[in-house]
Design a protein around this motif. Structure first.
Motif, PDB file in Angstrom:
ATOM      1  N   ASP A 138      -3.849  -5.864   1.437  1.00  0.00           N
ATOM      2  CA  ASP A 138      -2.617  -5.312   1.988  1.00  0.00           C
ATOM      3  C   ASP A 138      -1.583  -6.428   2.097  1.00  0.00           C
ATOM      4  O   ASP A 138      -1.780  -7.409   2.810  1.00  0.00           O
ATOM      5  CB  ASP A 138      -2.895  -4.704   3.370  1.00  0.00           C
ATOM      6  N   THR A 174      -6.249   3.893  -0.910  1.00  0.00           N
ATOM      7  CA  THR A 174      -5.508   2.848  -0.194  1.00  0.00           C
ATOM      8  C   THR A 174      -6.315   2.255   0.948  1.00  0.00           C
ATOM      9  O   THR A 174      -6.257   1.046   1.189  1.00  0.00           O
ATOM     10  CB  THR A 174      -4.174   3.403   0.352  1.00  0.00           C
ATOM     11  N   GLU A 175      -7.081   3.069   1.642  1.00  0.00           N
ATOM     12  CA  GLU A 175      -7.870   2.550   2.758  1.00  0.00           C
ATOM     13  C   GLU A 175      -8.964   1.612   2.266  1.00  0.00           C
ATOM     14  O   GLU A 175      -9.240   0.571   2.875  1.00  0.00           O
ATOM     15  CB  GLU A 175      -8.470   3.705   3.561  1.00  0.00           C
ATOM     16  N   ARG A 224      -7.189  -1.612   1.297  1.00  0.00           N
ATOM     17  CA  ARG A 224      -6.693  -2.291   2.499  1.00  0.00           C
ATOM     18  C   ARG A 224      -7.835  -3.016   3.226  1.00  0.00           C
ATOM     19  O   ARG A 224      -7.701  -4.177   3.634  1.00  0.00           O
ATOM     20  CB  ARG A 224      -6.022  -1.287   3.433  1.00  0.00           C
ATOM     21  N   MET A 229       0.806  -1.220   0.000  1.00  0.00           N
ATOM     22  CA  MET A 229       0.000   0.000   0.000  1.00  0.00           C
ATOM     23  C   MET A 229       0.843   1.275   0.000  1.00  0.00           C
ATOM     24  O   MET A 229       0.443   2.287  -0.564  1.00  0.00           O
ATOM     25  CB  MET A 229      -0.927   0.013   1.215  1.00  0.00           C
ATOM     26  N   ALA A 278      -6.169   1.513  -5.618  1.00  0.00           N
ATOM     27  CA  ALA A 278      -5.415   1.930  -4.437  1.00  0.00           C
ATOM     28  C   ALA A 278      -4.926   3.370  -4.573  1.00  0.00           C
ATOM     29  O   ALA A 278      -4.770   4.076  -3.572  1.00  0.00           O
ATOM     30  CB  ALA A 278      -4.235   0.996  -4.194  1.00  0.00           C
TER      31      ALA A 278
END
Length: 345
Positions: free
Chosen positions: A332, A323-324, A327, A154, A272
């Motif tokens: 991740d 990214t969150e 994830r 990430m 991402a």
């Protein structure tokens, strides 16, 4: 594979690689620096399969430290897995990455190998549900299939505005609407249709540009089509690169009109970075993680594709949320590599 290899505890688990082509690989030096070995087979030529099986069998007998064979070349992985079975390797993992087989000269043979594959393996893995069902059948997949996510680092894909601006400026794209694609130039990735769609986009958005990252056997024919469509001056052929993360950030929309896919890691990477994405309906719905990702039927007109792509200009996307989202969906590499290591052990 390299994403996982970099993250595992190599004092407990070590990867060796069996390559079926004699040309040096992009990661050979890195693999050796991390303690791995690269073995090169005689090749998967249909005329020399007995030689190939003997090679793999001898390799495994000569290296008794190898306890697991994990085959990622799908139907043709049968030969390595069967060799491993014959010499008593206790763990033999078949790994599915696609939902279709390319129709080349090996196609009839691959269909046979696909039928034989489950009998040579002890474990049935896939990058996603649809690929697992295609290679192992619904019953076997539902009973014993395992999904290993195409996980990513990430930190490499967290959106960086300065990187976006740097790349766009260096290629004269500051005031352009940039559509991007990452993938090998082969039949599966459907570059020809992508050019048709992009040509339609430019009718409404003359400031649109198409950034193509990759190499492959169809590259020259795709270039020729770009010239014939009159979009050559709006298309960037960027070649192969070790790190494409910055280009995802430079894109305004990532487009993947593939004829078939398992669960493409490029789709995970693009999301991402917070890029709006448009995938074909032949790309599994499992890859849709972001609310700003769309799937469009390959049966739809180019005008419909263009409409969906151009709608990305109006989204006002907060790129830093990407990214969150990815994830939380389980992609991740730090978390997933630990899971893989535990399973191997």
């Amino acid at each position: 594979l390299m994403n996982y290899y970099r993250e595992i505890d190599r004092s407990q688990i070590q990867f060796d690689f069996l390559a079926n082509k004699p040309i040096p690989g992009e990661y050979d030096d890195e693999i050796r620096a991390m303690g791995g070995r690269v073995f090169v087979s005689p090749g998967l030529n249909p005329l020399h399969f007995p030689k190939y099986k003997r090679f793999v069998g001898d390799l495994l007998r000569d290296n008794p430290d190898i306890k697991i064979v994990h085959a990622h070349n799908e139907a043709m992985g049968y030969y390595a897995l069967k060799s491993a079975k014959d010499v008593g390797i206790p763990v033999r993992i078949a790994h599915a990455h696609n939902t279709q087989i390319i129709r080349d000269y090996k196609y009839p043979l691959k269909l046979v190998c696909k039928q034989l594959l489950p009998g040579a393996a002890t474990d049935y893995w896939s990058c996603g549900r649809d690929a697992g069902i295609y290679y192992y059948g619904s019953k076997r997949w539902n009973e014993s299939g395992f999904t290993l996510h195409n996980a990513i680092d990430m930190s490499r894909f967290e959106f960086r505005q300065e990187e976006r601006e740097r790349l766009r400026k260096s290629h004269g794209l500051e005031n352009c609407f940039v559509i991007g694609h990452v993938g090998r130039f082969n039949v599966q990735k459907n570059h020809s249709r992508l050019l048709d769609i992009f040509a339609e986009v430019t009718k409404t958005a003359p400031d649109a540009r198409l950034a193509l990252i990759g190499v492959g056997e169809l590259e020259e024919s795709v270039k020729e089509k770009a010239r014939n469509l009159g979009i050559w001056d709006k298309t960037l052929f960027l070649g192969q690169m070790a790190d494409v993360s910055g280009w995802y950030m430079a894109m305004d929309c990532f487009v993947l009109p593939s004829l078939f896919e398992g669960l493409p890691v490029v789709g995970i990477e693009a999301q991402a970075t917070g890029s709006p994405c448009v995938f074909s309906d032949r790309v599994t719905d499992e890859v849709v993680l972001s609310p700003e990702t769309r799937r469009v039927s390959l049966e739809a007109e180019d005008t419909e594709w263009a409409r969906v792509i151009l709608a990305a200009r109006q989204l006002g996307t907060d790129r830093k949320k990407g990214t969150e989202i990815v994830r939380e969906a389980g992609y991740d590499i730090h978390t997933e590599a630990q899971k893989l290591q535990n399973i191997y052990l």
